[in-house]
Design a protein around this motif. Structure first.
Motif, mmCIF file in Angstrom:
data_model
loop_
_atom_site.group_PDB
_atom_site.id
_atom_site.type_symbol
_atom_site.label_atom_id
_atom_site.label_comp_id
_atom_site.label_asym_id
_atom_site.label_seq_id
_atom_site.Cartn_x
_atom_site.Cartn_y
_atom_site.Cartn_z
ATOM 1 N N GLY A 1 -5.686 -0.978 2.996
ATOM 2 C CA GLY A 1 -4.892 -0.326 4.028
ATOM 3 C C GLY A 1 -4.927 -1.056 5.352
ATOM 4 O O GLY A 1 -4.501 -0.517 6.383
ATOM 5 N N GLU A 2 -5.434 -2.301 5.357
ATOM 6 C CA GLU A 2 -5.472 -3.093 6.587
ATOM 7 C C GLU A 2 -4.102 -3.665 6.931
ATOM 8 O O GLU A 2 -3.848 -4.072 8.060
ATOM 9 N N LYS B 1 4.421 5.255 2.646
ATOM 10 C CA LYS B 1 4.803 6.673 2.736
ATOM 11 C C LYS B 1 4.636 7.184 4.168
ATOM 12 O O LYS B 1 5.491 7.906 4.698
ATOM 13 N N ALA B 2 3.546 6.782 4.810
ATOM 14 C CA ALA B 2 3.277 7.228 6.185
ATOM 15 C C ALA B 2 4.326 6.710 7.160
ATOM 16 O O ALA B 2 4.632 7.366 8.163
ATOM 17 N N LYS B 3 4.866 5.544 6.867
ATOM 18 C CA LYS B 3 5.898 4.962 7.729
ATOM 19 C C LYS B 3 7.267 5.605 7.497
ATOM 20 O O LYS B 3 8.197 5.399 8.268
ATOM 21 N N LYS C 1 10.227 -1.481 10.822
ATOM 22 C CA LYS C 1 9.069 -0.575 10.768
ATOM 23 C C LYS C 1 7.844 -1.231 10.138
ATOM 24 O O LYS C 1 6.758 -0.650 10.138
ATOM 25 N N LEU C 2 8.029 -2.461 9.621
ATOM 26 C CA LEU C 2 6.892 -3.216 9.084
ATOM 27 C C LEU C 2 6.382 -4.252 10.092
ATOM 28 O O LEU C 2 5.616 -5.141 9.727
ATOM 29 N N ASN D 1 0.849 -1.180 0.000
ATOM 30 C CA ASN D 1 0.000 0.000 0.000
ATOM 31 C C ASN D 1 0.892 1.240 0.000
ATOM 32 O O ASN D 1 1.627 1.483 0.957
ATOM 33 N N THR D 2 0.849 1.999 -1.058
ATOM 34 C CA THR D 2 1.760 3.142 -1.222
ATOM 35 C C THR D 2 1.549 4.196 -0.132
ATOM 36 O O THR D 2 2.516 4.822 0.318
#
Length: 331
Positions: free
Chosen positions: A207-208, A130-132, A147-148, A125-126
């Protein structure tokens, strides 16, 4: 009571077919309803993941209820062939098929045929990435980014042919020791092991989860409809599937199973995939390849050993090891 018993019994009357289907529900329905409409043969279709169908065939071996197993990764089809759960058959359509489809047929000793091909990879999910604030993942190694954590989804290889393909791919790509080290490290980032191989693609599109490990064409489905998901063929190299079809040994509607088998290999039947938003590469040379289909000739594909990793002994060994050394690990 009699009515209830009749309703639960498998279709066995003339003009019937019991179909176990291993692709997405929409494609399964398109295949069953179109065949029914064109032939008048009533189809009772059940959709399950490839590993689940294989388990069902084993459970029903002494009293087969299915007639045709269409779709799903080729490894479980090869395992079923090895165990004598499926039937030898040579279709007149064989002359029109791609070499890889016929290789599957030969490996299965004529008990299974390739109907489509698809490469393994992942979709991310792009917006989530990006948010991360992390680089867009391009390689298997990128999925180990701390971070994942709890933001990767993949199916359970016990039920999913997709996930078993991942297990076999990692072992072939990295070697067994390093491959299992990778899967153990990945486990820390996996939020859940889903039942269906394609489910992580949908989760990523919604986005889940940030990343879903799937066959690439399953991620493309959501990219095509405009969701913020990008499909990736990993930089280190990746495996692929030969989606397959088999006739169940002991099928009660054998002649109808053969009719479906021959029909399913025609260009018209194979074109139903793209119409149902499934973008695998079809096995008939005369079938149009969907323009949305991943370009497998541009990917770094491993020389996947379908015979070895499609054997019951190797599958059982790897799944037992995965259950013990990966899934059982604490998060």
């Amino acid at each position: 009571m009699l009515a209830a018993g009749a309703a639960s019994a498998p279709a066995s009357a003339q003009g019937s077919l019991v179909m176990y289907c291993g692709v997405q529900e929409e494609w399964c329905r398109a295949m069953s309803t179109t065949f029914e409409k064109e032939t008048g043969i009533k189809v009772a279709m059940t959709r399950k993941s490839a590993g689940e169908v294989y388990a069902q065939l084993r459970a029903e071996a002494s009293n087969p209820r299915g007639d045709i197993w269409w779709g799903g990764t080729g490894d479980p089809h090869l395992q079923a062939a090895e165990e004598g759960l499926t039937l030898e058959y040579e279709s007149p359509a064989n002359k029109d098929l791609q070499d890889w489809a016929l290789s599957q047929w030969k490996a299965a000793k004529q008990r299974s045929i390739g109907i489509y091909a698809g490469a393994l990879g992942f979709g991310y999910n792009t917006e989530q990435i990006k948010a991360k604030g992390i680089p867009e993942p391009k390689c298997w190694a990128d999925l180990l980014n701390p971070k994942l954590r709890d933001d990767v989804q993949v199916a359970d290889p016990n039920s999913s042919g997709t996930a078993y393909n991942l297990l076999a791919t990692v072992v072939q790509l990295m070697g067994e020791d390093k491959g299992f080290d990778y899967l153990k490290a990945l486990h820390k980032n996996v939020s859940q092991y889903t039942k269906s191989g394609a489910a992580p693609a949908k989760a990523a599109s919604l986005g889940e989860t940030a990343v879903g490990i799937v066959f690439i064409h399953d991620a493309v489905v959501f990219a095509v409809q405009g969701d913020p998901i990008r499909a990736v063929a990993p930089c280190e190299g990746t495996g692929y599937e030969i989606g397959s079809m088999s006739i169940v040994k002991g099928a009660r509607n054998l002649e109808n199973a053969k009719k479906f088998y021959d029909w399913a290999l025609t260009p018209a039947a194979q074109a139903l995939g793209a119409a149902a938003k499934s973008y695998q590469v079809p096995s008939n040379k005369n079938s149009p390849v969907p323009p949305q289909a991943p370009k497998m000739n541009e990917m770094k594909l491993i020389d996947y050993d379908f015979v070895k990793y499609g054997s019951s002994a190797e599958r059982t060994r790897l799944l037992t090891k995965w259950d013990k050394e990966v899934k059982a690990l604490p998060k």
